[in-house]
Design an enzyme around this catalytic site. Structure first.
Site, PDB file in Angstrom:
ATOM      1  N   ASP A  21      80.050  52.950  67.014  1.00 61.60           N
ATOM      2  CA  ASP A  21      79.228  51.495  67.003  1.00 61.60           C
ATOM      3  C   ASP A  21      79.331  51.117  68.322  1.00 61.60           C
ATOM      4  OD1 ASP A  21      81.945  51.316  67.673  1.00 61.60           O
ATOM      5  OD2 ASP A  21      82.545  49.889  66.074  1.00 61.60           O
ATOM      6  N   ASP A 466      67.963  57.025  56.021  1.00 66.23           N
ATOM      7  CA  ASP A 466      67.136  57.408  57.528  1.00 66.23           C
ATOM      8  C   ASP A 466      68.430  57.505  58.642  1.00 66.23           C
ATOM      9  OD1 ASP A 466      67.663  54.809  57.961  1.00 66.23           O
ATOM     10  OD2 ASP A 466      65.460  54.555  58.559  1.00 66.23           O
ATOM     11  N   PHE A 602     102.057  54.014  62.184  1.00 67.05           N
ATOM     12  CA  PHE A 602     100.885  53.497  63.084  1.00 67.05           C
ATOM     13  C   PHE A 602      99.567  54.369  62.760  1.00 67.05           C
ATOM     14  CE2 PHE A 602      97.816  52.835  66.447  1.00 67.05           C
ATOM     15  CZ  PHE A 602      98.308  51.719  67.336  1.00 67.05           C
ATOM     16  N   GLY A 604      95.462  54.712  61.561  1.00 76.69           N
ATOM     17  CA  GLY A 604      94.045  54.114  61.883  1.00 76.69           C
ATOM     18  C   GLY A 604      93.473  54.939  63.087  1.00 76.69           C
TER      19      GLY A 604
END
Length: 740
Positions: A21, A466, A602, A604
């Protein structure tokens, strides 16, 4: 007046990588109609913003297993048996089934889950469709990462700031660990700042790569971020290191904040965090006395039981130390005047108050729902010119846990249709077993993807999407900054694929919303969004590859802040009106059920070759990390009788996973780190949903109320109880890693 960052003649084309991102702009190489190589940017300042995920784009975009034709389920849900159909047939059937569900249960019976980059490429028409239909139940992974941060930041000063790292003299990383191949641009900015003399402070239980080079490393207990920052404020207030003029003129709630901070003397903060009070004091002084300082966004504080307070404390520290909307501090950008933002495209005005009130989770955990964000609408319009500021997509969401409960159990009402776009939903939120139950309870599931994920295997229809080399686009960082970055189509997409924009546009026309979706294709919508600039997309690409308005600072002196008071709200009037504590606080998670759970888990953790749940099927990336690893300290490994490469089962009161063991002296004793998003594409057909329940961290964390942040309802991923059980022999899956 605006100026381009750099606008030489366009001799090369540019793409914006969406494998993660961050959105690095790169240069594509095309041979015989195929993307064959990704090169760094020609601008020296941008040339280092490339990682091995980006360079792997040709292997991803041209992968033999990529979805290329629409599929319709041919067996029982989850059997992974399909028949090929045309795109038009798929859209006709999806529309008919969704209409029937809406007629039977109401528009709120539709929920949608999507990811950041796919959402941006919809140009906001996903929310536009839902708002016209009447469904408020849109969710995204940004509820756990950055989007929720944006929503909470708005409570304090009305916008989500972006750090001016390269011009800063002090950088504070709270659990965040940008590396060469992970959050690469931020990594490069930090390095440039340090070359210019900036100090680096890292708050992290482990000795991360950034912690190893930091001027100060505070090895705090996982999940104690809010207590640590309250300790910093105690030092800053007690030693009068704050910007007294700014506090006097531009804040409300100072006396209340002082009283709350007084409840956290360094002795108490030392006990909570496990960090020596002298080190806490030194870090607070270094931050507060720097000529300029930044606290960049962190995904760590986003995912804790005191998340809202931790995020608010970061925003309060920025403000009271004079680092808000200044050079080298945190910039409040506002909307780009040359580009219509997603916030306007989403057409929030169309959603009635009756339907807003049905938004799942808004009663108990309203922070990023309409219920809370609508209280900022007047102030947002006064300062930013429009009532809705959907920053980082996180400001008008339903609560994911509440959505999955409604899908699974029909409480408070049934959700019976689910659309997931570029979001492997099953593995992307906590309490994976509940998500699975919810998906099995749906009458319609549509997945829009480029690969067959475990979530897509549960769908009724799978539509091929796409990729960034196959579409024109302008990335605007979800209004987080004012920068516009060009992405040019360089190859053709598969004939039966669709962009997420096309999917929503075509569905809208089938529902009779055509007048609100007048754009025939992506070119039309890009031309429309650029209309304030007076340029078409073709003209914009000719003139720029990246474009930003000239930066303005201390804009609040002219407009005030976009809060109800017009000032920085140290005590939040919005939280108070909603019945929550208007001041930040530290909250301890529930105690472990017994002594059999000695570790703080912990979860992620992101591994460099992958982003979220993706890329495990890409050999060039999978070879770098062929199997998941649980990381622990050597003392803990010795106590458990484990060595590097052993396999173990991690058990929590909610679920269990198996993984290999990684022994690291950089780990904090008593803590376990668990990677995010593991499944096994190579096991498709050999294990249920391609091994989605074997090593996925989403099965470990509960989302019952006592484990949720009060205001947002996000789960406590950073420090819940767990235990290890050594496996006598490696599981069979360890021999199945992809070409590894």
């Amino acid at each position: 007046m605006t100026t381009a960052i750099d606008s030489p003649p366009q001799t090369d084309r540019h793409v914006v990588c969406t494998i993660c991102d961050i959105g690095c702009q790169l240069r594509p190489v095309v041979t015989d109609g195929k993307l064959t190589q990704i090169l760094p940017h020609e601008n020296p300042l941008l040339a280092h913003n490339i990682c091995f995920k980006g360079t792997a784009a040709p292997q991803i975009h041209n992968h033999p297993d990529r979805l290329r034709v629409p599929l319709k389920r041919a067996g029982e849900r989850g059997d992974d048996r399909w028949e090929e159909i045309s795109y038009e047939q798929a859209m006709d059937e999806i529309a008919q089934k969704l209409m029937a569900i809406v007629a039977a249960h109401g528009p709120e019976a539709l929920a949608v889950s999507t990811s950041g980059w796919n959402t941006q490429v919809t140009h906001g028409v996903d929310r536009r469709f839902m708002n016209l239909l009447g469904s408020p139940n849109w969710i995204s992974g940004v509820a756990l990462c950055a989007g929720n941060t944006a929503a909470v930041n708005k409570f304090t000063y009305g916008w989500m700031p972006f750090p001016d790292i390269m011009n800063s003299q002090c950088v504070v990383l709270i659990g965040h660990n940008p590396k060469r191949h992970s959050w690469t641009p931020i990594f490069n900015m930090i390095n440039l700042a340090r070359l210019n003399g900036a100090k680096l402070i890292v708050l992290d239980p482990r000795v991360s790569e950034q912690a190893a080079q930091a001027d100060l490393h505070l090895s705090l207990r996982a999940g104690s971020d809010a207590a640590m920052l309250l300790g910093w404020l105690h030092v800053i207030i007690d030693e009068e290191l704050y910007d007294a003029d700014f506090v006097r003129d531009w804040t409300v709630g100072w006396d209340d904040l002082r009283a709350r901070v007084a409840e956290y003397p360094l002795e108490r903060v030392e006990e909570i965090t496990g960090v020596d009070r002298a080190q806490i004091r030194a870090a607070a002084r270094m931050y507060a006395t720097a000529e300029s300082a930044v606290i960049p966004w962190t995904p760590i504080t986003d995912q804790q039981i005191s998340s809202t307070s931790g995020i608010r404390l970061q925003s309060i520290l920025r403000a009271v130390t004079g680092n808000l909307d200044v050079v080298g501090g945190e910039s409040l950008g506002g909307f780009n005047p040359d580009y219509i933002p997603e916030s306007r495209m989403q057409f929030h005005e169309a959603l009635s108050q009756e339907q807003r009130d049905k938004q799942l989770g808004s009663r108990d955990h309203p922070a990023f729902t309409y219920r809370a964000q609508d209280l900022l609408a007047d102030a947002t319009e006064r300062v930013w010119g429009y009532r809705y500021a959907d920053l980082v997509m996180g400001c008008y969401m339903a609560n994911p846990t509440a959505v999955f409960r409604a899908m699974a159990d029909g409480d408070p009402y049934p959700v019976k249709a689910f659309i997931t776009l570029g979001n492997n939903t099953l593995l992307s939120y906590p309490n994976q077993h509940q998500i699975h139950r919810g998906l099995l309870n749906q009458e319609l599931i549509v997945a829009h993807e480029i690969f067959m994920t475990p979530t897509a295997m549960l769908a009724d229809y799978v539509l091929p999407g796409d990729v960034f080399s196959e579409r024109n686009h302008i990335a605007d960082t979800w209004s987080w900054t004012t920068r516009l970055t060009v992405n040019e189509q360089v190859v053709d997409p598969p004939a039966e694929s669709s962009s997420t924009f096309r999917f929503w546009r075509d569905l809208a026309h089938r529902f009779g919303f055509g007048e609100h979706f007048p754009w025939a294709n992506l070119k039309d919508v890009l031309d429309f969004r650029l209309s304030p600039s007076g340029k078409t997309f073709e003209q914009f690409v000719h003139d720029y590859y990246m474009h930003s308005p000239v930066a303005e600072f201390r804009k609040y002196e002219r407009t005030g802040f976009a809060t109800p008071s017009g000032k920085v709200e140290l005590a939040s009037s919005v939280l108070a009106e909603l019945g929550f504590d208007p001041l930040p606080y530290h909250r301890e998670p529930p105690a472990a059920p017994d002594d059999d759970y000695p570790y703080a888990v912990f979860t992620g953790v992101r591994e460099d070759p992958f982003f979220q749940t993706g890329q495990r099927n890409i050999p060039v990336l999978r070879r770098r990390v062929p199997r998941p690893k649980l990381f622990l300290h050597p003392d803990d490994a010795a106590r458990e009788g484990l060595v590097e490469g052993d396999w173990a089962r991690l058990e929590t009161p909610t679920g269990s996973v198996v993984a290999a063991i990684g022994v690291r002296d950089t780990m904090k004793a008593g803590h376990l780190r668990v990677p995010h998003g593991w499944w096994y594409p190579e096991m498709r057909g050999e294990a249920d949903l391609a091994g989605a329940f074997i090593s996925s961290d989403a099965v470990l964390c509960d989302d019952v109320d006592e484990w949720l942040d009060h205001e947002q309802g996000v789960p406590h991923f950073k420090g819940f109880p767990g235990r290890l059980v050594k496996l006598d022999e490696p599981p069979a899956l360890s021999e199945l890693t992809l070409n590894g």
